[in-house]
Design an enzyme around this catalytic site. Sequence first.
Site, PDB file in Angstrom:
ATOM      1  N   LYS A  76       0.830  -1.153   0.046  1.00 28.36           N
ATOM      2  CA  LYS A  76      -0.160   0.184  -0.023  1.00 28.36           C
ATOM      3  C   LYS A  76       0.885   1.295  -0.129  1.00 28.36           C
ATOM      4  O   LYS A  76       0.590   2.273  -0.920  1.00 28.36           O
ATOM      5  CB  LYS A  76      -0.867   0.048   1.197  1.00 28.36           C
ATOM      6  N   ASN A  77       1.927   1.231   0.883  1.00 24.22           N
ATOM      7  CA  ASN A  77       2.733   2.388   1.108  1.00 24.22           C
ATOM      8  C   ASN A  77       3.768   2.705  -0.152  1.00 24.22           C
ATOM      9  O   ASN A  77       4.476   3.813  -0.384  1.00 24.22           O
ATOM     10  CB  ASN A  77       3.390   2.511   2.397  1.00 24.22           C
ATOM     11  N   ARG A 136      -4.610  10.658   3.894  1.00 25.95           N
ATOM     12  CA  ARG A 136      -3.513  11.755   4.193  1.00 25.95           C
ATOM     13  C   ARG A 136      -2.292  11.464   3.133  1.00 25.95           C
ATOM     14  O   ARG A 136      -1.841  12.380   2.717  1.00 25.95           O
ATOM     15  CB  ARG A 136      -2.814  11.337   5.675  1.00 25.95           C
ATOM     16  N   CYS A 187      -5.431  12.582  11.791  1.00 29.81           N
ATOM     17  CA  CYS A 187      -6.283  11.507  11.924  1.00 29.81           C
ATOM     18  C   CYS A 187      -5.773  10.951  13.549  1.00 29.81           C
ATOM     19  O   CYS A 187      -5.240  11.319  14.118  1.00 29.81           O
ATOM     20  CB  CYS A 187      -5.622  10.425  10.880  1.00 29.81           C
ATOM     21  N   ARG A 215      -0.344  14.711  12.361  1.00 31.46           N
ATOM     22  CA  ARG A 215       0.077  14.539  10.938  1.00 31.46           C
ATOM     23  C   ARG A 215       0.341  15.916  10.471  1.00 31.46           C
ATOM     24  O   ARG A 215      -0.232  16.072   9.384  1.00 31.46           O
ATOM     25  CB  ARG A 215      -1.141  13.746  10.318  1.00 31.46           C
ATOM     26  N   ILE A 234       7.457   7.268  17.046  1.00 31.48           N
ATOM     27  CA  ILE A 234       6.953   7.836  15.525  1.00 31.48           C
ATOM     28  C   ILE A 234       5.632   8.779  15.685  1.00 31.48           C
ATOM     29  O   ILE A 234       5.514   9.924  15.385  1.00 31.48           O
ATOM     30  CB  ILE A 234       6.935   6.872  14.235  1.00 31.48           C
ATOM     31  N   ARG A 268      -8.671  -0.438   4.232  1.00 34.39           N
ATOM     32  CA  ARG A 268      -7.933   0.779   3.788  1.00 34.39           C
ATOM     33  C   ARG A 268      -6.574   0.051   3.303  1.00 34.39           C
ATOM     34  O   ARG A 268      -5.824   0.268   2.378  1.00 34.39           O
ATOM     35  CB  ARG A 268      -7.600   1.664   4.713  1.00 34.39           C
TER      36      ARG A 268
HETATM   37  C1  EPZ Z   1       4.112   6.919   6.049  1.00 31.90           C
HETATM   38  O1  EPZ Z   1       3.269   7.967   6.536  1.00 31.90           O
HETATM   39  C2  EPZ Z   1       3.094   5.818   6.173  1.00 31.90           C
HETATM   40  N1  EPZ Z   1       2.217   6.031   5.076  1.00 31.90           N
HETATM   41  C3  EPZ Z   1       2.671   5.469   7.293  1.00 31.90           C
HETATM   42  O2  EPZ Z   1       1.923   4.240   7.140  1.00 31.90           O
HETATM   43  C4  EPZ Z   1       3.812   5.174   8.261  1.00 31.90           C
HETATM   44  O3  EPZ Z   1       3.485   5.040   9.820  1.00 31.90           O
HETATM   45  C5  EPZ Z   1       4.724   6.445   8.249  1.00 31.90           C
HETATM   46  O4  EPZ Z   1       5.131   6.676   7.104  1.00 31.90           O
HETATM   47  C6  EPZ Z   1       5.964   6.115   8.995  1.00 31.90           C
HETATM   48  O5  EPZ Z   1       6.683   5.196   8.605  1.00 31.90           O
HETATM   49  C7  EPZ Z   1       2.195   6.041   3.809  1.00 31.90           C
HETATM   50  O6  EPZ Z   1       3.306   5.813   3.137  1.00 31.90           O
HETATM   51  C8  EPZ Z   1       1.076   6.190   3.017  1.00 31.90           C
HETATM   52  P1  EPZ Z   1       5.815  10.367   8.120  1.00 31.90           P
HETATM   53  P2  EPZ Z   1       3.832   9.461   6.612  1.00 31.90           P
HETATM   54  O7  EPZ Z   1       5.727  11.620   7.390  1.00 31.90           O
HETATM   55  O8  EPZ Z   1       4.909   9.700   5.543  1.00 31.90           O
HETATM   56  C9  EPZ Z   1       6.139  13.559  11.604  1.00 31.90           C
HETATM   57  C10 EPZ Z   1       0.242   2.849   7.803  1.00 31.90           C
HETATM   58  O9  EPZ Z   1      -0.490   2.467   8.701  1.00 31.90           O
HETATM   59  N2  EPZ Z   1       5.981  14.470  10.236  1.00 31.90           N
HETATM   60  O10 EPZ Z   1       7.022   9.473   7.810  1.00 31.90           O
HETATM   61  O11 EPZ Z   1       2.653  10.372   6.533  1.00 31.90           O
HETATM   62  C11 EPZ Z   1       4.704  12.610  11.673  1.00 31.90           C
HETATM   63  O12 EPZ Z   1       3.831  13.680  12.525  1.00 31.90           O
HETATM   64  C12 EPZ Z   1       0.587   4.370   7.649  1.00 31.90           C
HETATM   65  O13 EPZ Z   1       0.301   2.255   6.593  1.00 31.90           O
HETATM   66  C13 EPZ Z   1       6.383  15.827  10.795  1.00 31.90           C
HETATM   67  O14 EPZ Z   1       6.526  16.254  11.894  1.00 31.90           O
HETATM   68  O15 EPZ Z   1       4.450   9.558   7.776  1.00 31.90           O
HETATM   69  C14 EPZ Z   1       5.540  11.364  12.192  1.00 31.90           C
HETATM   70  O16 EPZ Z   1       5.630  11.698  13.654  1.00 31.90           O
HETATM   71  C15 EPZ Z   1       0.077   4.938   8.818  1.00 31.90           C
HETATM   72  N3  EPZ Z   1       6.163  16.893   9.705  1.00 31.90           N
HETATM   73  C16 EPZ Z   1       6.836  11.318  11.726  1.00 31.90           C
HETATM   74  O17 EPZ Z   1       7.106  12.592  11.070  1.00 31.90           O
HETATM   75  C17 EPZ Z   1       6.009  16.366   8.532  1.00 31.90           C
HETATM   76  O18 EPZ Z   1       5.919  17.499   7.424  1.00 31.90           O
HETATM   77  C18 EPZ Z   1       6.669  10.237  10.617  1.00 31.90           C
HETATM   78  O19 EPZ Z   1       5.711  10.836   9.682  1.00 31.90           O
HETATM   79  C19 EPZ Z   1       5.676  15.068   8.063  1.00 31.90           C
HETATM   80  C20 EPZ Z   1       5.844  14.205   9.002  1.00 31.90           C
END
Ligand code: EPZ
Length: 420
Positions: free
Chosen positions: A22-23, A92, A116, A121, A329, A399
């Site tokens: 998915k990701n 998202r 969410c 996020r 995370i 999802r």
């Molecule tokens: C990706 O989300 C995945 N989703 C998530 O999977 C996964 O949990 C996450 O990476 C971490 O591995 C997809 O790839 C579609 P991040 P993403 O930006 O990219 C903070 C699932 O269950 N952050 O890596 O949105 C954020 O709050 C989903 O399949 C900022 O601070 O996650 C988090 O604490 C859930 N500023 C950390 O970084 C930003 O601009 C990592 O988030 C962006 C993120």
Amino acid sequence: MDKLVIEGGVKLKGEVVISGSKNAVLPILAATLLTDEPCVIKNVPNLRDTNTMLKILRSLGKNVEFNKGIVTVSSTRHTSFIADYKLVSTMRASFCVLGPILAKLKKAKVSLPGGCIIGVRPVDLHLKGIKSLGADITIESGYVHAKASQLKGSQVYLGGVYGSSVLATDNVMMAATLAKGETIIESAACEPEVADLAEFLIKMGAKIKGHGTPIIEIEGVRQLHGAEHSIIPDRIEAGTLMVASLITKGDITIKNVFYQHLGAVVDKLEEAGASISKTDSSLRVRLKRKLKAINVTTLPYPGFPTDMQAQIMSLMSITPGISVITEKIYPDRFMHVAELNRMGAHIQREGPHAIVEGVKQLSGAPVMASDLRASASLVLAGLVARGRTSVSRIYHLERGYENMEKKLQVLGAKIWREKE
Ligand code: EPZ
């Protein structure tokens, strides 16, 4: 709405094939916006989130066909630079259309994604990276307005408070493929899904090096062409089914996995007592000895994935001893704790930690899914609980897991769908 009903107590046995990731597929579908030429994406899982992204591509003027796991994307004459709130707020990941739309059309209007249940996020790292490429960005009435007559390569550090950002790395990398000059992304996310996106972009004619490491270098090109790509297997679905084998004291062979993407998960499950034997692209998972309590901390890849935190918590909830699970995370990603406790688990939350005291037996109960991985953890708990568990709001599960109940039925689970 549907619910899943599970009669616990069956040891799962047999073989199961993992679907595409998915990701990986979500940003790769977004990347098709970078070209007017047709793209063919294979091994695409049929998920709610995949279909949401296909709707967004159609709303942006793409012709999209999806059957038997193959998506064909081609351009129509109509193109739009607006990704609207209705669609983006449901998922998202759709925010990663910002980079490609801006790079291709020189302007973009993309709704800010809602938060969410697992956390606020934010998207500050996405905007920092896109701004560093020379885009003008304003935020107005819930939309990001970006414009740039010509993006310019730059050096940008994308590390945040919680480490690197997967989708921010994706957004900036995609935009940088059509920027003038070289872009260096420091503290880039190293997840295999980011590397798979880069592989697709390279097939489209992009010049990218270092993907899968914290430093990614992109040399901008004038335009990208269509390409064909097959999505990597879903390492989180694989990890979830590995836990399903262990929690039911079963013996499952998982086919079509990339062992090298599962290092931290294999390491922790072996520490807990799993025997995991590898043959080419399959893993055979069963218990080697009695389960043992372990401590787990989620970290960016190659650390233990946050997307496996809820699932390993279910396993530890029936493992003798005290396990400490620390979520680095998404510190609020514990919606599954209250529901597992309703099934008789003894889990106490202390800030970003969950203290899990293993119990002999969970008892089946009506529980409610709150997010994708929490719903998986409740299904796993239901497989081992005494009696009947019903997991409502399983649209969360749909999802990110393709035909999960069918895959579990084939392995012997007593699991079926009912109307709520
Ligand atoms: C990706 O989300 C995945 N989703 C998530 O999977 C996964 O949990 C996450 O990476 C971490 O591995 C997809 O790839 C579609 P991040 P993403 O930006 O990219 C903070 C699932 O269950 N952050 O890596 O949105 C954020 O709050 C989903 O399949 C900022 O601070 O996650 C988090 O604490 C859930 N500023 C950390 O970084 C930003 O601009 C990592 O988030 C962006 C993120």
